[in-house]
Design a protein around this motif. Sequence first.
Motif, PDB file in Angstrom:
ATOM      1  N   PRO A 190       0.748  -1.084  -0.215  1.00 18.05           N
ATOM      2  CA  PRO A 190       0.083  -0.106  -0.249  1.00 18.05           C
ATOM      3  C   PRO A 190       0.697   1.439  -0.272  1.00 18.05           C
ATOM      4  O   PRO A 190       0.096   2.400  -0.412  1.00 18.05           O
ATOM      5  CB  PRO A 190      -0.896   0.062   2.040  1.00 18.05           C
ATOM      6  N   LYS A 191       2.355   1.457   0.186  1.00 17.76           N
ATOM      7  CA  LYS A 191       3.144   2.620   0.274  1.00 17.76           C
ATOM      8  C   LYS A 191       3.052   3.111  -0.896  1.00 17.76           C
ATOM      9  O   LYS A 191       3.424   2.881  -1.832  1.00 17.76           O
ATOM     10  CB  LYS A 191       4.740   1.819   0.688  1.00 17.76           C
ATOM     11  N   ARG A 192       2.362   4.404  -1.355  1.00 19.61           N
ATOM     12  CA  ARG A 192       2.744   5.391  -2.326  1.00 19.61           C
ATOM     13  C   ARG A 192       4.436   4.679  -3.709  1.00 19.61           C
ATOM     14  O   ARG A 192       4.113   4.775  -4.420  1.00 19.61           O
ATOM     15  CB  ARG A 192       3.057   6.621  -1.939  1.00 19.61           C
ATOM     16  N   ARG A 193       5.603   4.973  -2.649  1.00 18.20           N
ATOM     17  CA  ARG A 193       7.213   5.555  -2.969  1.00 18.20           C
ATOM     18  C   ARG A 193       7.055   3.541  -4.243  1.00 18.20           C
ATOM     19  O   ARG A 193       7.556   3.444  -4.958  1.00 18.20           O
ATOM     20  CB  ARG A 193       7.537   5.473  -1.770  1.00 18.20           C
ATOM     21  N   LYS A 194       7.184   2.126  -3.289  1.00 13.75           N
ATOM     22  CA  LYS A 194       5.976   0.932  -4.119  1.00 13.75           C
ATOM     23  C   LYS A 194       5.415   0.714  -4.847  1.00 13.75           C
ATOM     24  O   LYS A 194       6.017   0.384  -5.796  1.00 13.75           O
ATOM     25  CB  LYS A 194       5.966  -0.312  -2.951  1.00 13.75           C
ATOM     26  N   GLN A 195       4.332   1.720  -5.193  1.00  7.85           N
ATOM     27  CA  GLN A 195       3.512   1.916  -6.004  1.00  7.85           C
ATOM     28  C   GLN A 195       3.498   2.433  -7.178  1.00  7.85           C
ATOM     29  O   GLN A 195       3.512   2.082  -8.123  1.00  7.85           O
ATOM     30  CB  GLN A 195       1.706   2.165  -5.351  1.00  7.85           C
ATOM     31  N   GLU A 196       4.364   3.328  -6.932  1.00  4.98           N
ATOM     32  CA  GLU A 196       5.295   4.313  -8.073  1.00  4.98           C
ATOM     33  C   GLU A 196       6.204   3.549  -8.595  1.00  4.98           C
ATOM     34  O   GLU A 196       6.343   3.530 -10.029  1.00  4.98           O
ATOM     35  CB  GLU A 196       6.135   5.410  -7.612  1.00  4.98           C
ATOM     36  N   LYS A 197       7.182   2.827  -7.976  1.00  5.64           N
ATOM     37  CA  LYS A 197       8.173   2.217  -7.855  1.00  5.64           C
ATOM     38  C   LYS A 197       7.948   0.972  -9.554  1.00  5.64           C
ATOM     39  O   LYS A 197       8.052   0.767 -10.346  1.00  5.64           O
ATOM     40  CB  LYS A 197       8.819   1.403  -7.318  1.00  5.64           C
TER      41      LYS A 197
END
Length: 362
Positions: A89-96
């Motif tokens: 659910p973390k934004r950084r990982k979603q963007e990755k």
Amino acid sequence: MRVEQLELSEWESALPSDGFEVFHLPEALEVVDRHTDAEMKLFGGFKGQQPIALLPVFVQQKSVGTAVTSPPPSMGIPRMGPILMPTSPKRRKQEKVNNEFTEKVLQQVGTDLDLDGRLAEAGVESPTAERVLDTLDVDSRLTLFRMECNAAYGDPRPYAWGNLQVEPNFTYFLDLEDRETEEVRKSFSKSLRREIGDAEDLDVTVECEGVSGARDIYRATEERFAEQDEPFGLSWAYVRDLFEALAEDDRARAYVARDADGEYLSGITALYSNDHAYFWQGGAKCIYEGTAVNSLIHWRLIEDVVEDPPVESVTQYDLMGANTERLCRYKAKFGADLEPYYVVESSGAAMNVAKRAYKLVQ
């Protein structure tokens, strides 16, 4: 991330339970693939064995170059594009996930990726530079890329960073989750409620019909386009095959209004994903005994979604038409939410020529 080209059966297994369009369904893709002259390529991004991203594209070769589109043009498909299923659910990982999948898929369909070098030349630094799409070299390659994104895909920035043109388009979503029919009807404008009530007083029936009803809707739509001197590129064979394939799982219905003698008045072909009912085809203007009957057809469809949905998880009605000014005044009467989705495409003078060649512009 590992990106693979998938068979249709593998695509079906990787498809999530929500967050996709009706034309992402394998039965719809199979029909589209059969009726288009483009080559369908289904890409899946994986973390280990876990699918975390999907994208169908259609590759078409012409003398002017190559077109990579999602959806293919002139097939009556409102949206397609990527599906993201990040495990975190973390934004950084979603963007990755988004950035990596964008880069790797475009590498596989033959575009050049050298964003680091271009950014360095421009004196720009980006923490995600190695993971985003570089500009398409349209002048030398004449590679046209065009994608009308899934409404659930809310982050097209990797494409914009790659110097592709990104523009918002819009649709209307009528939220029907946990609502009673009377509550929904009260949310309509006064004039729309009156129009539905007047049509209910007529000797008119609205019933779900099979492929014969879909054929009547198709013919009326074709005639309406001809009256307006507008192109209508869908063949009956394609519409029939799509309707029959989706109707097997009750994902397609033909709502037909008839008079007391059984004569066709108007109709709507509705399609269903796991999330949405779609106003796909029909709705040609019809006045019967001084009353418009299309609002009653919409209402019958909405009643079914609320009271007895063909797909239990459907919670919204996609009214379409929000990008056409002359339709918006009527569609806004339903009190639906205006929702954006994104169109991503190559830009430049060379691409304008290619768009006409691939019938992406009128």
